[in-house]
Motif scaffolding. Structure first.
Motif, short mmCIF file in Angstrom:
data_model
loop_
_atom_site.label_atom_id
_atom_site.label_comp_id
_atom_site.label_asym_id
_atom_site.label_seq_id
_atom_site.Cartn_x
_atom_site.Cartn_y
_atom_site.Cartn_z
N SER A 1 -2.71 -11.02 84.34
CA SER A 1 -1.44 -11.44 83.76
C SER A 1 -0.56 -12.16 84.78
CB SER A 1 -0.70 -10.23 83.21
OG SER A 1 -0.46 -9.29 84.25
N GLU A 2 -0.91 -12.13 86.06
CA GLU A 2 -0.12 -12.80 87.09
C GLU A 2 -0.28 -14.31 86.98
OE1 GLU A 2 -0.46 -11.42 91.12
OE2 GLU A 2 -1.05 -9.44 90.43
N PRO A 3 0.76 -15.07 87.40
CA PRO A 3 0.62 -16.52 87.39
C PRO A 3 -0.41 -16.98 88.42
CG PRO A 3 2.73 -15.88 88.35
CD PRO A 3 2.06 -14.62 87.86
N ALA A 4 -1.11 -18.05 88.11
CA ALA A 4 -2.13 -18.60 88.99
C ALA A 4 -1.62 -19.91 89.59
CB ALA A 4 -3.42 -18.84 88.22
N MET B 1 -8.06 -30.82 90.92
CA MET B 1 -7.13 -29.70 90.80
C MET B 1 -7.93 -28.42 90.57
SD MET B 1 -3.79 -29.05 88.40
CE MET B 1 -4.71 -28.80 86.91
N LEU B 2 -7.70 -27.45 91.44
CA LEU B 2 -8.33 -26.14 91.36
C LEU B 2 -7.29 -25.13 90.90
CD1 LEU B 2 -10.01 -26.33 94.86
CD2 LEU B 2 -11.16 -26.66 92.69
N SER B 3 -7.73 -24.09 90.23
CA SER B 3 -6.83 -23.04 89.78
C SER B 3 -7.27 -21.70 90.36
CB SER B 3 -6.84 -22.93 88.25
OG SER B 3 -6.09 -21.81 87.82
N GLU B 4 -6.29 -20.88 90.72
CA GLU B 4 -6.61 -19.54 91.18
C GLU B 4 -7.17 -18.68 90.04
OE1 GLU B 4 -3.80 -18.37 94.93
OE2 GLU B 4 -2.87 -18.23 92.96
N ARG B 5 -6.87 -19.03 88.79
CA ARG B 5 -7.43 -18.27 87.66
C ARG B 5 -8.91 -18.61 87.52
NH1 ARG B 5 -5.18 -15.14 84.75
NH2 ARG B 5 -3.14 -16.12 84.79
N GLY B 6 -9.75 -17.68 87.89
CA GLY B 6 -11.19 -17.89 87.85
C GLY B 6 -11.72 -18.71 89.01
N ALA B 7 -10.82 -19.20 89.88
CA ALA B 7 -11.21 -20.09 90.99
C ALA B 7 -12.03 -21.25 90.46
CB ALA B 7 -11.96 -19.32 92.07
N GLN C 1 -11.37 -14.64 84.13
CA GLN C 1 -9.93 -14.64 83.91
C GLN C 1 -9.14 -14.02 85.07
OE1 GLN C 1 -8.33 -16.26 81.46
NE2 GLN C 1 -10.38 -17.01 81.04
N ALA C 2 -9.84 -13.53 86.06
CA ALA C 2 -9.18 -12.90 87.21
C ALA C 2 -8.41 -13.95 88.00
CB ALA C 2 -10.21 -12.22 88.10
#
Length: 176
Positions: free
Chosen positions: A4-7, A20-26, A73-74
């Motif tokens: 639930s934390e922002p990524a 562009m990379l996202s911390e959600r799921g890396a 989703q982590a």
């Protein structure tokens, strides 16, 4: 980190592309090619390689083991100190790390080079627990195929296996 934390989004710039990379799921959320356009018109936008309808990013990593099923989703922690990494000489990498509730650590590392479109990905799983991990590690590239073909080329997964090019046509994917 909790799902639930922002990524945070991290942008990697090379002379050839912006990713562009996202911390959600890396995962990889966007790849824009700097030397190609969406159409022949010189005013056309730069070529985006990942359809914006792809939910959750294009490189999915799964581990079917107790406590790690929801890894997609982590929210991973990125090692990048800023939100933008520029690669003009040598190589550079962005590392993501996630510690599951059961103590297992998953690390994904993307390595970038200024003179190629190739991006290295390594996935390491560290089990510091007393319990043996069982299950399968999966890495999948996800994108939505174009609605109509308008160019000469191959569309579908490809891989160099035992020094031979292996390709699967999109229409044949379900057979595998």
């Amino acid at each position: 980190r909790q799902t639930s934390e922002p990524a945070r989004a991290i942008t990697v710039e090379t002379p050839l592309f912006r990713m562009m990379l996202s911390e959600r799921g890396a995962t990889i959320k966007s790849v824009v090619l700097k030397q190609f356009r969406e159409a022949l018109d010189p005013e056309s936008p730069l070529k985006e390689m990942i359809d914006d309808k792809v939910n959750g990013g294009s490189i999915r990593t799964t581990l079917s083991s107790q406590g790690l099923e929801a890894m997609e989703q982590a929210v991973f922690s990125a090692t990048a100190t800023g939100d933008t990494l520029s690669i003009t000489t040598g190589s550079g990498d962005v590392r993501f790390q996630y510690q599951a509730p059961n103590g297992v650590i998953v690390e994904k590392k993307y390595t970038f080079y200024p003179d190629t479109y190739l991006v290295d990905l390594s996935v390491d799983v560290y089990n510091g627990t007393d319990t043996m991990l069982q299950g399968s590690l999966g890495v999948a590239l996800q994108n939505i195929p174009p609605e109509k073909a308008g160019a000469i080329g191959f569309e579908g997964p490809s891989g160099l296996i035992a020094d031979k090019l292996q390709q699967i046509k999109i229409k044949d994917i379900e057979k595998y």
